[in-house]
Each structure stands twice: as C-alpha cells, then as structure tokens.
Design an enzyme around this catalytic site. Structure first.
Site, PDB file in Angstrom:
ATOM      1  N   ASP A 138       0.820  -1.211   0.000  1.00  0.00           N
ATOM      2  CA  ASP A 138       0.000   0.000   0.000  1.00  0.00           C
ATOM      3  C   ASP A 138       0.854   1.262   0.000  1.00  0.00           C
ATOM      4  O   ASP A 138       2.084   1.211   0.047  1.00  0.00           O
ATOM      5  CB  ASP A 138      -0.922   0.006   1.216  1.00  0.00           C
ATOM      6  CG  ASP A 138      -2.070  -0.978   1.076  1.00  0.00           C
ATOM      7  OD1 ASP A 138      -2.503  -1.222  -0.053  1.00  0.00           O
ATOM      8  OD2 ASP A 138      -2.508  -1.509   2.120  1.00  0.00           O
ATOM      9  N   TYR A 195       7.363 -10.170   6.470  1.00  0.00           N
ATOM     10  CA  TYR A 195       7.150  -8.741   6.692  1.00  0.00           C
ATOM     11  C   TYR A 195       7.822  -8.336   7.992  1.00  0.00           C
ATOM     12  O   TYR A 195       7.794  -9.072   8.990  1.00  0.00           O
ATOM     13  CB  TYR A 195       5.656  -8.415   6.781  1.00  0.00           C
ATOM     14  CG  TYR A 195       4.975  -8.247   5.449  1.00  0.00           C
ATOM     15  CD1 TYR A 195       4.958  -7.008   4.805  1.00  0.00           C
ATOM     16  CD2 TYR A 195       4.345  -9.323   4.830  1.00  0.00           C
ATOM     17  CE1 TYR A 195       4.336  -6.851   3.586  1.00  0.00           C
ATOM     18  CE2 TYR A 195       3.709  -9.167   3.597  1.00  0.00           C
ATOM     19  CZ  TYR A 195       3.715  -7.926   2.989  1.00  0.00           C
ATOM     20  OH  TYR A 195       3.096  -7.761   1.775  1.00  0.00           O
TER      21      TYR A 195
END
Length: 453
Positions: free
Chosen positions: A134, A204
């Site tokens: 994003d 992540y």
C-alpha cells in the site's frame, strides 16, 4: 428456508451493471438531463486529476518518445526471468499502477523497462508480482516475473547456456529508475513460473521504537497468530473484490529489540529510544493484515489490552464481528523477504556496490535528521522539573484520533459480519453467488487484494 453461509457458497466478483439502452429509453426528460450533467461533472473531475498528476514536461516527453523510432522486438528473443528489487515507498502512492497517478512503484518499473527496450508493453510481458504494498510501504525484496528481451539467440537459450553473456538487467534498469527504487538481481525461470503463485513464503517486518511499550507482552501476544487461523478480525475484509475466505497460515512471529540506544549500551536500564521490530513469516497475507496485527500489539504494549485479546480476536465462533480499532502506521512496514525455489540469482558486484552506496547516503540523511531531533529532545527534557522522562515515542504509530477515555476492544462498536457484507454486494450486483450441489470452498477473485499488508 436454510440460510446460506460462506462455506456453501461459491462467490465471485462481477462487473458493475452498465446502463442499458432500454434503461435510457425509460428515463424521463428530467432524468436524462441529470444524467448528462453528472457525466459532465465527472469528466471535468477526471481532467482535473489528470492535469494535476501528469506534469506538462511529462506530456511533452511522452510525445517525444512517440516520435522516436520504435524498437523492433521481432528481431530479438525473449526469456522468462525473475527480477528482485528494493524500494523506499514513503513518497509513493503504493506499488500497483493506478488510474489517477503516475507516482507508483509499478509505473516507474515499467517506464524503465520500456525505456530500456526490455519489454514491448505490460500486456505482452507475461507479468506477475509477488506482492502488493500500500501507500507508503517499503520493500527490500519485491519480486516480479516477466518475459524480457534477451541478447542470446533462441538456440543458446534452448541449450541453457550460462547467464554471464546475458544483458545486465539490474545495471540497465538502475540507470533510469528513481534512486529509491533499485533492482538487485535477476534469475532465469521456466516459462510458466509465477512470482505470485510460486512464492513459498513471505516475510514482513515492522520497525518501531520501544517508547513505553511492554515488548515481552507484545511477543507473548503475537505467538497466538502462529498457525492456521481465520484472520477476518485482523485484516480489512475485501468482499467487494470476491475475497470471502480469510484463512491464512503464519509460520513464525516475533517481537524483539534489534538496536539498543548507545547511551545505555553498558547499562541494564532500557531506553525509550531502543528500536524494535515485529517479524511475521507466512505463505500469504491479507489486505492490511500486518498493520491490523501491529495495531492490536501496540494496544497490548501500552497495557490497555491483555495479550490474550489476540487469541480472542482469532476466535470467530465467539467474535464473528470485528471491533473497530485503529490501524498501525504504514511508514515502518517492509516486505522484507520472498522465498522461491531459485538458487541462480545473478547479481554483479558493481550493482551491489552502487545499491549500498545509495542506501548509505539515504541512511546518512535520515540519521543526521534523527540525531538533530534527538539533541533537541534532550534539551527540552532537561527543562522539565523533576527530570521525569516522557516515553511516548511509539504513540504516533496508531492512526486516528486517540480517545481521552479508553474503551476496551470488545466493548466497542463492531463492523458488519462477513455474511452481511456478502449479502450487501450481492444486492449491489458486485458479487455473483453460485450455489452447487456439493459443498464447496468460496472462490476468490484473481484480482483480490491477497498478498497485501
């Protein structure tokens, strides 16, 4: 009549229903006038967006590029490869190409690929990406697969000759890419290899200062997410794009301190300026899944929730509706590693040294700013009577306005349930529900926001 649940429905996203000729014929004169006026307003808005997002020099550059002689791709061979690259996403509007802006990672990647005459177009490149990040999210290991121009002949490619004679793809692309997007390596791959579907696991990392957080409690809480769970309460549900299944597997999770404040290196005392990280390893991730998990962990670290609240959020039978809570900020999030069954990554020392040099320059700039601000903080702290230290370094990582009186998660208003969302989008004709004789698993749309944090 038996109510259909998501487990016995096949759901897929459908296109929005277009206005038909019959609908227009049934419109009154007033309705037609209103429709025309709405279209004119919409067109003006689109023109305004395009004018703001595409500078005049970009338009002139595009016209000049069109006048240039086109590269003849019929005279060269192509090969299927993986490209591994990093980017600092803080100043970009996300990874994926968007209609209303050119400030995306993917736009700059294909602009470089076409400028170097490595691909003819995105549509003809057999392109796939490992993950979608994003706005503001960075990556150290984004991987894409695509068909790319080769300097070798078809006979050489068929014979599987070495990669030393091939074009230096990272070097070529880094010459024209922005300095905060760097291609690290490339790897030959079979024609049907997909960066998305052949990725074995993704890692992540989320970086944050200790502040007033209880790191041990956060690490205890994050262990509950390890394993296979329904994460509908720890992500943003994207039912409108056909995502109706939220089972994902987390392989490992950890919250730990990675950098100790230099002032306390020789002391057992902890510093609010210690840097910490959340590390999540999984096969695939849902939209905002990492930021939702981190948002809950911040509440736990602040002592506002117990570590067991993470376990309760994963209990869908007792908590089928997601409580309303704030996302963690996008700034510290990084798609840090993607693992493939590939060991033939090609990277040159020249490219690696150039990447290191660029990252060192970025580090210097950021560290100088950090040190300057830290010295100001120390001076301000010394002016406080009694010398009480403020430890609110991590408070800004929770987005939105913080309430004066804290309300526990399960006392808050809840979002719509998955069943209600499906029913809503079916009525809007955004989803098609296909019933089957046998029980089946819901089908997720290929363009869903899976693999996105």
């Amino acid at each position: 009549m038996e109510e259909k649940s998501p487990s016995n429905l096949v759901v897929k996203a459908s296109k929005k229903r277009k206005t038909s000729l019959e609908d227009l014929e049934n419109f009154s004169k007033e309705e037609l006038i209103n429709r025309i006026l709405q279209m004119e307003i919409h067109n003006n808005q689109l023109k305004s967006i395009i004018n703001k997002s595409v500078p005049v020099d970009c338009l002139n550059r595009n016209l000049a590029e069109k006048k240039r002689r086109k590269f003849d791709f019929t005279k060269c061979c192509k090969r299927h490869v993986l490209l591994k690259f990093l980017y600092l996403g803080w100043d970009y509007q996300g990874y994926t190409v968007q209609e209303d802006t050119i400030n995306t990672i993917e736009h700059h990647l294909f602009a470089a690929l076409t400028k170097c005459c490595l691909v003819e177009s995105r549509q003809t490149s057999n392109y796939a990406r490992c993950g979608r990040t994003d706005k503001g999210v960075s990556s150290f290991c984004q991987v894409v697969s695509l068909d790319i121009r080769s300097k070798l002949t078809q006979e050489q490619l068929s014979a599987g000759e070495g990669t030393t004679e091939e074009l230096d793809y990272p070097k070529l692309l880094n010459r024209v890419l922005p300095p905060d997007i760097r291609v690290l390596a490339w790897c030959p791959a079979p024609p049907d290899f997909s960066a998305r579907f052949n990725c074995k696991q993704r890692t992540y990392k989320y970086f944050f200062p200790r502040g007033n957080l209880d790191i041990k409690a956060m690490d205890t809480a994050v262990q509950y997410v390890v394993g296979s769970h329904d994460f509908r309460n720890l992500c943003k549900m994207d039912v409108g794009n056909g995502v109706v299944k939220y089972d994902r597997q987390i392989l490992s999770a950890r919250v730990n301190i990675i950098a100790t404040d230099s002032k306390h290196n020789n002391s057992s005392a902890s510093s609010a300026y210690d840097m910490c990280e959340l590390t999540l390893v999984g096969q695939a991730f849902l939209w905002h899944q990492v930021r939702c998990i981190m948002g809950i962990l911040l509440l736990i670290g602040q002592g506002r929730e117990s570590p067991e609240v993470m376990k309760e959020l994963l209990d869908i039978e007792n908590h089928s509706r997601k409580p309303q809570y704030q996302l963690a900020s996008h700034l510290p999030l990084n798609l840090f590693h993607c693992e493939f069954d590939c060991s033939d990554w090609v990277i040159s020392n020249e490219v690696l040294l150039d990447v290191i040099r660029g990252l060192q320059q970025e580090w210097t700039t950021c560290t100088v700013k950090s040190t300057m601000i830290r010295s100001m903080l120390q001076e301000c702290q010394s002016l406080i009577p009694g010398g009480n230290e403020m430890r609110e370094q991590s408070a800004c990582l929770l987005q939105g306005v913080q309430p004066k009186v804290y309300q526990h998660l399960f006392q808050r208003p809840t979002c719509s349930s998955l069943e209600n969302r499906i029913e809503h989008f079916v009525k809007k004709q955004r989803l098609e529900v296909l019933t089957t004789d046998k029980e089946s698993i819901p089908v997720e749309n290929q363009d869903s926001r899976d693999l996105q944090s």
